[in-house]
Design a protein around this motif. Structure first.
Motif, PDB file in Angstrom:
ATOM      1  N   GLY A 256      32.740  40.191  54.823  1.00 40.10           N
ATOM      2  CA  GLY A 256      33.454  39.407  53.824  1.00 40.10           C
ATOM      3  C   GLY A 256      32.779  38.093  53.487  1.00 40.10           C
ATOM      4  O   GLY A 256      33.062  37.497  52.451  1.00 40.10           O
ATOM      5  N   GLY A 257      31.894  37.606  54.381  1.00 43.15           N
ATOM      6  CA  GLY A 257      31.169  36.366  54.126  1.00 43.15           C
ATOM      7  C   GLY A 257      32.048  35.137  54.269  1.00 43.15           C
ATOM      8  O   GLY A 257      33.122  35.174  54.869  1.00 43.15           O
ATOM      9  N   SER A 258      31.581  34.028  53.716  1.00 44.01           N
ATOM     10  CA  SER A 258      32.311  32.773  53.834  1.00 44.01           C
ATOM     11  C   SER A 258      33.581  32.814  52.986  1.00 44.01           C
ATOM     12  O   SER A 258      33.733  33.653  52.086  1.00 44.01           O
ATOM     13  CB  SER A 258      31.425  31.606  53.397  1.00 44.01           C
ATOM     14  N   LYS A 259      34.492  31.884  53.288  1.00 42.22           N
ATOM     15  CA  LYS A 259      35.788  31.882  52.613  1.00 42.22           C
ATOM     16  C   LYS A 259      35.621  31.696  51.110  1.00 42.22           C
ATOM     17  O   LYS A 259      34.822  30.879  50.650  1.00 42.22           O
ATOM     18  CB  LYS A 259      36.664  30.769  53.181  1.00 42.22           C
ATOM     19  N   LYS A 260      36.392  32.465  50.348  1.00 42.31           N
ATOM     20  CA  LYS A 260      36.359  32.381  48.889  1.00 42.31           C
ATOM     21  C   LYS A 260      37.736  32.716  48.353  1.00 42.31           C
ATOM     22  O   LYS A 260      38.655  33.038  49.118  1.00 42.31           O
ATOM     23  CB  LYS A 260      35.299  33.330  48.328  1.00 42.31           C
ATOM     24  N   GLY A 261      37.891  32.655  47.047  1.00 45.56           N
ATOM     25  CA  GLY A 261      39.183  32.930  46.435  1.00 45.56           C
ATOM     26  C   GLY A 261      39.634  34.363  46.633  1.00 45.56           C
ATOM     27  O   GLY A 261      38.819  35.286  46.773  1.00 45.56           O
ATOM     28  N   SER A 262      40.944  34.564  46.623  1.00 48.19           N
ATOM     29  CA  SER A 262      41.501  35.900  46.866  1.00 48.19           C
ATOM     30  C   SER A 262      41.002  36.927  45.854  1.00 48.19           C
ATOM     31  O   SER A 262      40.702  38.070  46.210  1.00 48.19           O
ATOM     32  CB  SER A 262      43.032  35.847  46.834  1.00 48.19           C
ATOM     33  N   ASP A 263      40.898  36.537  44.601  1.00 41.32           N
ATOM     34  CA  ASP A 263      40.469  37.495  43.573  1.00 41.32           C
ATOM     35  C   ASP A 263      39.061  38.006  43.861  1.00 41.32           C
ATOM     36  O   ASP A 263      38.770  39.204  43.653  1.00 41.32           O
ATOM     37  CB  ASP A 263      40.510  36.847  42.193  1.00 41.32           C
ATOM     38  N   ALA A 264      38.178  37.123  44.353  1.00 40.87           N
ATOM     39  CA  ALA A 264      36.820  37.550  44.697  1.00 40.87           C
ATOM     40  C   ALA A 264      36.838  38.519  45.870  1.00 40.87           C
ATOM     41  O   ALA A 264      36.072  39.497  45.893  1.00 40.87           O
ATOM     42  CB  ALA A 264      35.954  36.338  45.019  1.00 40.87           C
ATOM     43  N   VAL A 265      37.711  38.277  46.835  1.00 41.61           N
ATOM     44  CA  VAL A 265      37.843  39.188  47.979  1.00 41.61           C
ATOM     45  C   VAL A 265      38.328  40.556  47.502  1.00 41.61           C
ATOM     46  O   VAL A 265      37.814  41.604  47.925  1.00 41.61           O
ATOM     47  CB  VAL A 265      38.815  38.613  49.027  1.00 41.61           C
ATOM     48  N   TYR A 266      39.287  40.566  46.589  1.00 43.35           N
ATOM     49  CA  TYR A 266      39.811  41.828  46.067  1.00 43.35           C
ATOM     50  C   TYR A 266      38.761  42.574  45.245  1.00 43.35           C
ATOM     51  O   TYR A 266      38.632  43.808  45.344  1.00 43.35           O
ATOM     52  CB  TYR A 266      41.057  41.576  45.225  1.00 43.35           C
ATOM     53  N   ASP A 267      37.996  41.838  44.449  1.00 41.65           N
ATOM     54  CA  ASP A 267      36.935  42.478  43.659  1.00 41.65           C
ATOM     55  C   ASP A 267      35.895  43.126  44.572  1.00 41.65           C
ATOM     56  O   ASP A 267      35.405  44.237  44.287  1.00 41.65           O
ATOM     57  CB  ASP A 267      36.261  41.452  42.753  1.00 41.65           C
ATOM     58  N   ASP A 268      35.551  42.439  45.662  1.00 42.50           N
ATOM     59  CA  ASP A 268      34.608  43.015  46.629  1.00 42.50           C
ATOM     60  C   ASP A 268      35.155  44.323  47.190  1.00 42.50           C
ATOM     61  O   ASP A 268      34.428  45.320  47.303  1.00 42.50           O
ATOM     62  CB  ASP A 268      34.344  42.038  47.777  1.00 42.50           C
ATOM     63  N   ALA A 269      36.435  44.322  47.564  1.00 39.18           N
ATOM     64  CA  ALA A 269      37.036  45.519  48.156  1.00 39.18           C
ATOM     65  C   ALA A 269      37.046  46.684  47.167  1.00 39.18           C
ATOM     66  O   ALA A 269      36.794  47.838  47.540  1.00 39.18           O
ATOM     67  CB  ALA A 269      38.448  45.219  48.638  1.00 39.18           C
ATOM     68  N   ARG A 270      37.322  46.399  45.908  1.00 38.94           N
ATOM     69  CA  ARG A 270      37.316  47.477  44.906  1.00 38.94           C
ATOM     70  C   ARG A 270      35.910  48.058  44.749  1.00 38.94           C
ATOM     71  O   ARG A 270      35.743  49.271  44.596  1.00 38.94           O
ATOM     72  CB  ARG A 270      37.840  46.950  43.570  1.00 38.94           C
ATOM     73  N   ALA A 271      34.903  47.182  44.797  1.00 41.72           N
ATOM     74  CA  ALA A 271      33.522  47.670  44.699  1.00 41.72           C
ATOM     75  C   ALA A 271      33.160  48.514  45.911  1.00 41.72           C
ATOM     76  O   ALA A 271      32.497  49.560  45.782  1.00 41.72           O
ATOM     77  CB  ALA A 271      32.560  46.494  44.568  1.00 41.72           C
ATOM     78  N   ILE A 272      33.589  48.092  47.100  1.00 44.26           N
ATOM     79  CA  ILE A 272      33.327  48.867  48.314  1.00 44.26           C
ATOM     80  C   ILE A 272      34.011  50.228  48.225  1.00 44.26           C
ATOM     81  O   ILE A 272      33.410  51.266  48.513  1.00 44.26           O
ATOM     82  CB  ILE A 272      33.809  48.088  49.558  1.00 44.26           C
ATOM     83  N   ARG A 273      35.262  50.219  47.806  1.00 39.38           N
ATOM     84  CA  ARG A 273      36.010  51.483  47.652  1.00 39.38           C
ATOM     85  C   ARG A 273      35.343  52.393  46.628  1.00 39.38           C
ATOM     86  O   ARG A 273      35.094  53.582  46.900  1.00 39.38           O
ATOM     87  CB  ARG A 273      37.439  51.162  47.208  1.00 39.38           C
ATOM     88  N   ASP A 274      35.040  51.851  45.457  1.00 40.28           N
ATOM     89  CA  ASP A 274      34.486  52.672  44.381  1.00 40.28           C
ATOM     90  C   ASP A 274      33.077  53.153  44.696  1.00 40.28           C
ATOM     91  O   ASP A 274      32.640  54.191  44.187  1.00 40.28           O
ATOM     92  CB  ASP A 274      34.493  51.889  43.073  1.00 40.28           C
ATOM     93  N   GLY A 275      32.343  52.405  45.546  1.00 40.72           N
ATOM     94  CA  GLY A 275      31.006  52.808  45.930  1.00 40.72           C
ATOM     95  C   GLY A 275      30.953  53.737  47.128  1.00 40.72           C
ATOM     96  O   GLY A 275      29.861  54.161  47.527  1.00 40.72           O
ATOM     97  N   GLY A 276      32.109  54.061  47.698  1.00 41.11           N
ATOM     98  CA  GLY A 276      32.149  55.010  48.813  1.00 41.11           C
ATOM     99  C   GLY A 276      32.002  54.387  50.180  1.00 41.11           C
ATOM    100  O   GLY A 276      31.824  55.105  51.169  1.00 41.11           O
ATOM    101  N   GLY A 277      32.088  53.053  50.277  1.00 43.45           N
ATOM    102  CA  GLY A 277      32.067  52.403  51.581  1.00 43.45           C
ATOM    103  C   GLY A 277      33.357  52.664  52.341  1.00 43.45           C
ATOM    104  O   GLY A 277      34.379  53.040  51.749  1.00 43.45           O
TER     105      GLY A 277
END
Length: 309
Positions: A256-277
């Motif tokens: 997850g890296g350093s602390k950031k806004g919730s929306d950025a955390v959610y966008d990362d998770a969607r990319a991980i999900r959509d990429g098959g992580g």
């Protein structure tokens, strides 16, 4: 606890592994609110070692207490909790059997001179993992460091011992060192290379950072361009890293890296999900928030991995 079809399919990729290792992987995959889905969220709390206590815990002082992290991981319904020996020992009895743990067996610190090669000291053992009931050991490697080959040899031996004793191995594969600049540390070709190295070293679970679309190595860049490898989006880059870890035959989670806004955390998770992580290993973005905010955010992340958000 019966393993779901999704978990059985993941475990089938680990040919040649002893039942003890597969049992620990199954335990982590079947625990928590994502249990049985093949997706995972892990809480890592090694930042006190890496960055110091104030930088890690002052934003949420409750997090100075090791019990806080056990409770957060359990109450949020996470798959596992990872930390160095002292942190896990401080709650191992109170929370025994309530959540799978990953013993981080090597660590660095920010007091080391900048001119030293990037390396980590071994700070715990496989027997420590057995003693506190951990499901896995966690080990960091630094591809790109002049100490990298030594680290590869260390995890080779520790993984062999852990496998023989029925303990799984998680490898943090973080490119850094004398041969890489800051852009290179998160370049997609380097990230995919780091995933491949971890898989080849025998990692059962691989942890890497999300990457950028930058291509660092000239010879690799030629191949990416000639073969038309898509690295244009975060989901595409996740997909390529998953492909690089035996075409998805290894569990891969992303930092997850350093602390950031919730929306950025959610966008990362969607990319991980959509990429098959397989999911996220998310520390500062959870324990540096208040407990209420962390619980809300982790619940939303689980919805994302279930495809509900």
């Amino acid at each position: 606890m019966k393993a779901t079809r999704a978990v059985q399919q993941i475990l089938a990729n680990y040919e040649g592994e002893p039942p003890g290792v597969k049992a620990q992987l199954c335990r982590m995959l079947m625990t928590g609110k994502l249990g049985g889905t093949g997706k995972m969220i892990i809480l890592p709390v090694d930042q006190g070692f890496e960055h110091g206590p104030a930088r890690s815990f002052a934003p949420n002082p409750e997090a100075y207490d090791p019990h806080y992290h056990y409770k957060l991981a359990i109450d949020a319904g996470l798959n596992a909790y990872a930390a160095p020996l002292g942190m896990l020992e401080a709650g191992a009895d109170t929370f025994a059997g309530q959540i799978p743990t990953i013993l981080k067996v090597n660590s660095a610190n920010s007091l080391m001179p900048d001119d030293q090669s990037k390396n980590q000291a071994i700070t715990a053992s496989v027997d420590d993992a057995l003693r506190i009931g951990a499901s896995a050991i966690g080990f960091t490697i630094y591809p790109g460091s002049s100490s990298g080959l030594e680290m590869f040899e260390e995890i080779k031996e520790m993984r062999r011992e852990a496998q023989a004793k029925g303990v799984a191995t998680v490898i943090w594969s973080y490119p850094r060192g004398e041969s890489l600049d800051k852009d290179g540390e998160t370049a997609i070709d380097i990230a995919a290379y780091a995933a491949q190295i971890a898989a080849l070293l025998g990692a059962h679970v691989i942890k890497i950072k999300l990457s950028t679309d930058y291509l660092s190595l000239p010879e690799a860049k030629k191949v990416y361009e000639s073969e038309g490898i898509d690295v244009s989006s975060q989901a595409a880059r996740v997909r390529h890293c998953v492909q690089s870890a035996f075409n998805g035959r290894r569990i891969m989670v992303f930092s997850g890296g350093s602390k950031k806004g919730s929306d950025a955390v959610y966008d990362d998770a969607r990319a991980i999900r959509d990429g098959g992580g397989n999911g996220s290993i998310i520390g500062r973005n959870s324990f540096q928030r208040s407990r209420a905010d962390a619980m809300e955010m982790l619940g939303k992340l689980m919805d994302i991995y279930r495809g509900k958000a």
